[in-house]
Design an enzyme around this catalytic site. Structure first.
Site, short mmCIF file in Angstrom:
data_model
loop_
_atom_site.label_atom_id
_atom_site.label_comp_id
_atom_site.label_asym_id
_atom_site.label_seq_id
_atom_site.Cartn_x
_atom_site.Cartn_y
_atom_site.Cartn_z
CB CYS A 1 -0.93 0.01 1.21
SG CYS A 1 -2.04 -1.38 1.22
CG HIS B 1 -3.31 3.39 1.43
ND1 HIS B 1 -3.63 2.92 0.17
CD2 HIS B 1 -3.50 2.34 2.29
CE1 HIS B 1 -3.96 1.65 0.28
NE2 HIS B 1 -3.90 1.28 1.54
CG ASN C 1 -6.75 -0.96 -0.01
OD1 ASN C 1 -5.97 -0.56 -0.86
ND2 ASN C 1 -6.37 -1.36 1.19
O1 UT7 Z 1 -4.00 -1.06 3.20
C1 UT7 Z 1 -3.98 -1.87 4.33
C2 UT7 Z 1 -5.04 -2.89 4.07
N1 UT7 Z 1 -5.83 -3.28 5.18
C3 UT7 Z 1 -6.47 -2.45 6.03
O2 UT7 Z 1 -6.31 -1.26 6.04
C4 UT7 Z 1 -7.41 -3.11 6.99
C5 UT7 Z 1 -7.56 -2.37 8.28
N2 UT7 Z 1 -8.59 -2.98 9.06
C6 UT7 Z 1 -9.89 -2.79 8.79
O3 UT7 Z 1 -10.25 -2.06 7.89
C7 UT7 Z 1 -10.91 -3.47 9.67
O4 UT7 Z 1 -10.23 -4.17 10.70
C8 UT7 Z 1 -11.84 -4.45 8.92
C9 UT7 Z 1 -12.79 -3.65 8.04
C10 UT7 Z 1 -11.05 -5.42 8.10
C11 UT7 Z 1 -12.70 -5.24 9.91
O5 UT7 Z 1 -13.43 -4.37 10.73
P1 UT7 Z 1 -13.46 -4.56 12.31
O6 UT7 Z 1 -14.37 -3.55 12.83
O7 UT7 Z 1 -12.04 -4.58 12.80
O8 UT7 Z 1 -14.14 -6.00 12.44
P2 UT7 Z 1 -13.54 -7.33 13.08
O9 UT7 Z 1 -12.40 -7.85 12.31
O10 UT7 Z 1 -13.35 -7.10 14.54
O11 UT7 Z 1 -14.76 -8.31 12.87
C12 UT7 Z 1 -16.02 -8.08 13.50
C13 UT7 Z 1 -16.96 -9.16 13.05
C14 UT7 Z 1 -16.38 -10.57 13.17
O12 UT7 Z 1 -17.40 -11.42 13.61
P3 UT7 Z 1 -17.52 -11.87 15.15
O13 UT7 Z 1 -16.23 -12.60 15.42
O14 UT7 Z 1 -17.65 -10.62 15.92
O15 UT7 Z 1 -18.72 -12.75 15.15
C15 UT7 Z 1 -16.02 -10.92 11.74
O16 UT7 Z 1 -16.05 -12.30 11.50
O17 UT7 Z 1 -17.30 -9.00 11.66
C16 UT7 Z 1 -17.10 -10.23 10.98
N3 UT7 Z 1 -16.74 -9.93 9.58
C17 UT7 Z 1 -17.65 -9.70 8.63
N4 UT7 Z 1 -19.00 -9.69 8.66
C18 UT7 Z 1 -19.64 -9.40 7.52
C19 UT7 Z 1 -15.50 -9.82 9.04
N5 UT7 Z 1 -15.60 -9.52 7.73
C20 UT7 Z 1 -16.94 -9.44 7.46
C21 UT7 Z 1 -17.66 -9.15 6.30
N6 UT7 Z 1 -19.00 -9.13 6.37
N7 UT7 Z 1 -17.06 -8.85 5.12
#
Ligand code: UT7
Length: 331
Positions: free
Chosen positions: A113, A258, A288
């Protein structure tokens, strides 16, 4: 000593729009979850047959036209991607060929990135050293062909999109114009926080049927860890760049972060105490696109008349590696 000015910007995104609704057909997710957690409403995916080099060519021609230049005017190409068309050679030489030119160097750069910011720093060093006067810098990414579209991969699959952005960088002797400084960082202790284990030259063969069945060729990510680091490292490196030039956040006219997550950009904006109109966000439409987000966002900002001569523009990135960095420039 010459300085580096951005004299042309351009971008290309595939015409295939993939909405959040479409993703619900492949995996257990929802438009509400994606919009609330990331801000993304849709992204672009390539159609079969489109290559990174071809997207890069289209973005490059757009940037060259903006600069009033031809491919033959270039002295070098720097191309940043984490999704090369082939394991070897790099996409840079394919782009050079697609542009119909030969001989000039094509430098492929891997900083995920942060690829565009790293690339701008490399190009700036060449220009300030007087080695090259006109460099084409491209960030290009095809993520869609490497995503796990099952529910297992949903945390990553909903984030990424395809696209290319380009900038023509030219030596300038104009007082007060151009790149003021570049600031690059990396911390390899976090290399596996966002990575793809396979294919890997550590293994013989580089990919196996078992590894593929386990999905180990898909990227995996600890999203929370990336998020936590991104929202502290990005403001930190912007402050570092400002301090190096005796400037403050109040001097920034436009911040091009970014595009990883709208919530990340929003937190960075608040930490830097910048008003909304000074920060470029287009992740809602493109997701992204990794190395391509900054040049696409910059090209759109230029097209929208948001950048003016003399403006202080700051580019900032954070991503896999971890790698991060900022560039401060006077437009
Ligand atoms: O350029 C660098 C690239 N990467 C990034 O910048 C990523 C940075 N991180 C993020 O953007 C966020 O961490 C995410 C958007 C990836 C995830 O958001 P979050 O608020 O941190 O959610 P989480 O990982 O804590 O997950 C919360 C819940 C989980 O379920 P449980 O365990 O609470 O039941 C996940 O399994 O959301 C679930 N989940 C989804 N649900 C629906 C994860 N992905 C999805 C999805 N749709 N696509």
């Amino acid at each position: 000593m010459p300085r580096t000015a951005i004299t042309g910007t351009g971008f290309y995104v595939p015409d295939r729009v993939v909405t959040n609704e479409e993703l619900t057909r492949y995996m257990d997710t929802s438009d509400e979850w994606i919009v609330e957690r990331t801000g993304i409403q849709e992204r672009r995916w390539v159609r079969e047959g489109m290559s990174g080099a071809e997207m890069a060519r289209r973005a490059s021609l757009d940037a060259l036209q903006d600069a009033g230049m031809e491919p033959g005017d270039l002295d070098a190409i720097v191309l940043a991607t984490l999704s090369p068309d082939h394991f070897l050679p790099g996409t840079g030489v394919f782009l050079q060929r697609e542009l119909g030119i030969t001989d000039i160097p094509a430098i492929d750069l891997r900083a995920q990135c942060s690829g565009f910011v790293y690339g701008l720093s490399v190009a700036d060093a060449f220009i300030r050293a007087g080695q090259y006067r006109n460099i084409l810098l491209v960030g290009v990414e095809i993520q869609s062909t490497g995503l796990d579209l099952s529910t297992r991969g949903r945390d990553i699959a909903v984030l990424f999109g395809d696209g290319a952005g380009a900038a023509v960088l030219s030596a300038t002797e104009e007082e007060g114009r151009g790149v003021l400084s570049t600031h690059l960082h990396a911390d390899g202790r976090h290399a596996e926080v966002l990575w793809a284990e396979f294919s890997s030259s550590k293994h013989h063969p580089r990919i196996t049927a078992e590894a593929m069945a386990e999905g180990r060729h898909y990227p995996t990510m600890d999203g929370r860890e990336v998020f936590r680091n991104a929202v502290s490292r990005m403001p930190e490196v912007v402050e570092e760049a400002l301090a190096a030039n005796g400037l403050t956040t109040a001097d920034i006219d436009l911040l091009v972060p970014h595009q990883a997550n709208l919530r990340i950009s929003e937190m960075v904006r608040r930490r830097l105490d910048l008003p909304e109109e000074k920060v470029v966000n287009n992740i809602q439409r493109y997701g992204n696109t990794t190395a391509a987000t900054i040049p696409i966002a910059l090209a759109e900002a230029v097209d929208d008349g948001r950048v003016h001569p003399g403006d202080l523009v700051c580019l900032v990135a954070f991503g896999s590696g971890f790698t991060w960095g900022a560039v401060l420039l006077r437009w």
